[in-house]
Structures are given as structure tokens and as C-alpha cells.
Write a protein that holds these residues in place. Structure first.
Motif, PDB file in Angstrom:
ATOM      1  N   ASP A 180       0.817  -1.214   0.000  1.00  0.00           N
ATOM      2  CA  ASP A 180       0.000   0.000   0.000  1.00  0.00           C
ATOM      3  C   ASP A 180       0.854   1.270   0.000  1.00  0.00           C
ATOM      4  OD1 ASP A 180       0.854  -0.600   2.544  1.00  0.00           O
ATOM      5  OD2 ASP A 180      -0.946   0.155   3.527  1.00  0.00           O
ATOM      6  N   TRP A 181       2.092   1.161  -0.433  1.00  0.00           N
ATOM      7  CA  TRP A 181       3.006   2.291  -0.546  1.00  0.00           C
ATOM      8  C   TRP A 181       3.190   2.634  -2.018  1.00  0.00           C
ATOM      9  CZ3 TRP A 181       6.442   4.159   3.559  1.00  0.00           C
ATOM     10  CH2 TRP A 181       6.161   3.592   4.808  1.00  0.00           C
ATOM     11  N   GLN A 182       3.507   3.900  -2.302  1.00  0.00           N
ATOM     12  CA  GLN A 182       3.892   4.298  -3.658  1.00  0.00           C
ATOM     13  C   GLN A 182       5.360   3.931  -3.822  1.00  0.00           C
ATOM     14  OE1 GLN A 182       3.148   8.495  -3.643  1.00  0.00           O
ATOM     15  NE2 GLN A 182       1.073   8.250  -4.418  1.00  0.00           N
TER      16      GLN A 182
ATOM     17  N   ARG B 178       4.550   6.655   1.757  1.00  0.00           N
ATOM     18  CA  ARG B 178       3.158   6.591   2.198  1.00  0.00           C
ATOM     19  C   ARG B 178       2.956   7.779   3.111  1.00  0.00           C
ATOM     20  NH1 ARG B 178       1.157   1.436   5.294  1.00  0.00           N
ATOM     21  NH2 ARG B 178       2.444   2.368   6.900  1.00  0.00           N
ATOM     22  N   GLU B 179       1.998   8.620   2.729  1.00  0.00           N
ATOM     23  CA  GLU B 179       1.790   9.892   3.413  1.00  0.00           C
ATOM     24  C   GLU B 179       3.120  10.640   3.394  1.00  0.00           C
ATOM     25  OE1 GLU B 179      -0.016   8.779   7.106  1.00  0.00           O
ATOM     26  OE2 GLU B 179      -1.682   7.819   6.068  1.00  0.00           O
ATOM     27  N   ASN B 180       3.677  11.013   4.530  1.00  0.00           N
ATOM     28  CA  ASN B 180       4.941  11.742   4.536  1.00  0.00           C
ATOM     29  C   ASN B 180       6.128  10.901   4.989  1.00  0.00           C
ATOM     30  OD1 ASN B 180       3.866  14.175   3.612  1.00  0.00           O
ATOM     31  ND2 ASN B 180       3.210  14.757   5.662  1.00  0.00           N
ATOM     32  N   VAL B 181       5.956   9.610   5.109  1.00  0.00           N
ATOM     33  CA  VAL B 181       7.051   8.718   5.479  1.00  0.00           C
ATOM     34  C   VAL B 181       7.705   8.222   4.190  1.00  0.00           C
ATOM     35  CG1 VAL B 181       7.693   6.576   6.646  1.00  0.00           C
ATOM     36  CG2 VAL B 181       5.899   8.031   7.604  1.00  0.00           C
ATOM     37  N   ILE B 182       9.034   8.364   4.107  1.00  0.00           N
ATOM     38  CA  ILE B 182       9.769   7.990   2.899  1.00  0.00           C
ATOM     39  C   ILE B 182      10.863   6.999   3.270  1.00  0.00           C
ATOM     40  CG2 ILE B 182      11.218   8.837   1.017  1.00  0.00           C
ATOM     41  CD1 ILE B 182       9.833  11.584   1.438  1.00  0.00           C
ATOM     42  N   ILE B 183      10.907   5.878   2.537  1.00  0.00           N
ATOM     43  CA  ILE B 183      11.937   4.851   2.725  1.00  0.00           C
ATOM     44  C   ILE B 183      12.796   4.809   1.471  1.00  0.00           C
ATOM     45  CG2 ILE B 183      12.401   2.432   3.249  1.00  0.00           C
ATOM     46  CD1 ILE B 183       9.440   2.162   4.036  1.00  0.00           C
TER      47      ILE B 183
ATOM     48  N   PHE C  59      10.864  10.745   8.451  1.00  0.00           N
ATOM     49  CA  PHE C  59       9.536  10.935   9.027  1.00  0.00           C
ATOM     50  C   PHE C  59       9.167  12.407   8.972  1.00  0.00           C
ATOM     51  CE2 PHE C  59      11.414   7.222  11.078  1.00  0.00           C
ATOM     52  CZ  PHE C  59      10.436   6.279  10.822  1.00  0.00           C
ATOM     53  N   PRO C  60       7.860  12.729   8.900  1.00  0.00           N
ATOM     54  CA  PRO C  60       7.431  14.122   8.862  1.00  0.00           C
ATOM     55  C   PRO C  60       7.770  14.829  10.178  1.00  0.00           C
ATOM     56  CG  PRO C  60       5.545  12.681   9.155  1.00  0.00           C
ATOM     57  CD  PRO C  60       6.739  11.796   8.917  1.00  0.00           C
ATOM     58  N   ASP C  61       8.143  16.100  10.071  1.00  0.00           N
ATOM     59  CA  ASP C  61       8.569  16.854  11.248  1.00  0.00           C
ATOM     60  C   ASP C  61       7.496  16.970  12.323  1.00  0.00           C
ATOM     61  OD1 ASP C  61      11.103  17.285  10.280  1.00  0.00           O
ATOM     62  OD2 ASP C  61      10.617  19.235   9.417  1.00  0.00           O
ATOM     63  N   ASN C  62       6.258  17.180  11.918  1.00  0.00           N
ATOM     64  CA  ASN C  62       5.221  17.495  12.902  1.00  0.00           C
ATOM     65  C   ASN C  62       4.789  16.313  13.767  1.00  0.00           C
ATOM     66  OD1 ASN C  62       4.068  16.252  10.699  1.00  0.00           O
ATOM     67  ND2 ASN C  62       2.265  17.569  10.644  1.00  0.00           N
ATOM     68  N   GLN C  63       4.859  15.091  13.257  1.00  0.00           N
ATOM     69  CA  GLN C  63       4.417  13.928  14.032  1.00  0.00           C
ATOM     70  C   GLN C  63       5.430  12.806  13.925  1.00  0.00           C
ATOM     71  OE1 GLN C  63       0.601  12.797  12.549  1.00  0.00           O
ATOM     72  NE2 GLN C  63      -0.389  14.660  13.213  1.00  0.00           N
ATOM     73  N   TRP C  64       6.698  13.124  13.923  1.00  0.00           N
ATOM     74  CA  TRP C  64       7.714  12.115  13.621  1.00  0.00           C
ATOM     75  C   TRP C  64       7.750  10.983  14.640  1.00  0.00           C
ATOM     76  CZ3 TRP C  64      12.002  10.743  16.425  1.00  0.00           C
ATOM     77  CH2 TRP C  64      12.350  11.570  17.490  1.00  0.00           C
TER      78      TRP C  64
END
Length: 94
Positions: free
Chosen positions: A35-37, A53-58, A71-76
């Protein structure tokens, strides 16, 4: 815990990037990222992939067991905990 994690230092003071070492390689990881791009570049000497996926990048090399995750800064912290639970589930089932 079946994986290792360490914070990656870089020039950005608020960097939320970590390196994970898993018992599976990137090719096996792709099977679990349904379910990831996914973007792959197999033309390189060491083929790579980026999953988002959303703002998480691997970011990872397909034949390697090291994964860089941002991870996104606001909710890392919450996103990191959620990602590590995901890792524990795939590592234990694999």
C-alpha cells in the motif's frame, strides 16, 4: 526487536531520518510495501527503490538490508512508532 535503528546526522538541524538494519533485503521489503507508492531505478549498478506513504519515505538498495527512513517533522515520533510496529510484524512473519 529484530532490527537495529540509528539516527542519521546531516546538515539539517531538525532531521528526522533514521537508518534501519533488517534481516531482510530490499527485494523482500518490496513484497511488504503493497500500500506504498514505489519508485524503482533498476538501471543503476546497485538498483534502488523509494517507497512513500503519506509523509514517510523509505530509501533503499534492493540487494541491501539497510533502509533510510524519513519521518514528517510534525508527528515524527508517532509515525516512527507506527513504522517500527509495521517492521516488527513483517520481520516476525517473514
Amino acid at each position: 526487536m529484530n532490527f537495529e535503528v540509528k539516527k542519521i546526522e546531516n546538515c539539517f538541524s531538525d532531521s528526522r531520518t533514521f537508518e534501519y538494519t533488517l534481516p531482510i533485503d530490499g527485494n523482500s521489503m518490496l513484497e511488504n510495501l503493497t500500500d506504498w507508492q514505489i519508485r524503482k531505478n533498476e538501471k543503476l549498478r546497485r538498483p534502488v527503490a523509494v517507497a512513500q506513504r503519506e509523509n514517510v519515505i523509505i530509501k533503499f538498495v534492493l540487494a541491501d538490508k539497510h533502509f533510510r527512513v524519513s519521518f514528517p517533522d510534525n508527528q515524527w515520533q508517532a509515525e516512527k512508532e507506527k513504522f517500527e510496529l509495521f517492521l516488527e510484524n513483517i520481520v516476525c512473519s517473514g
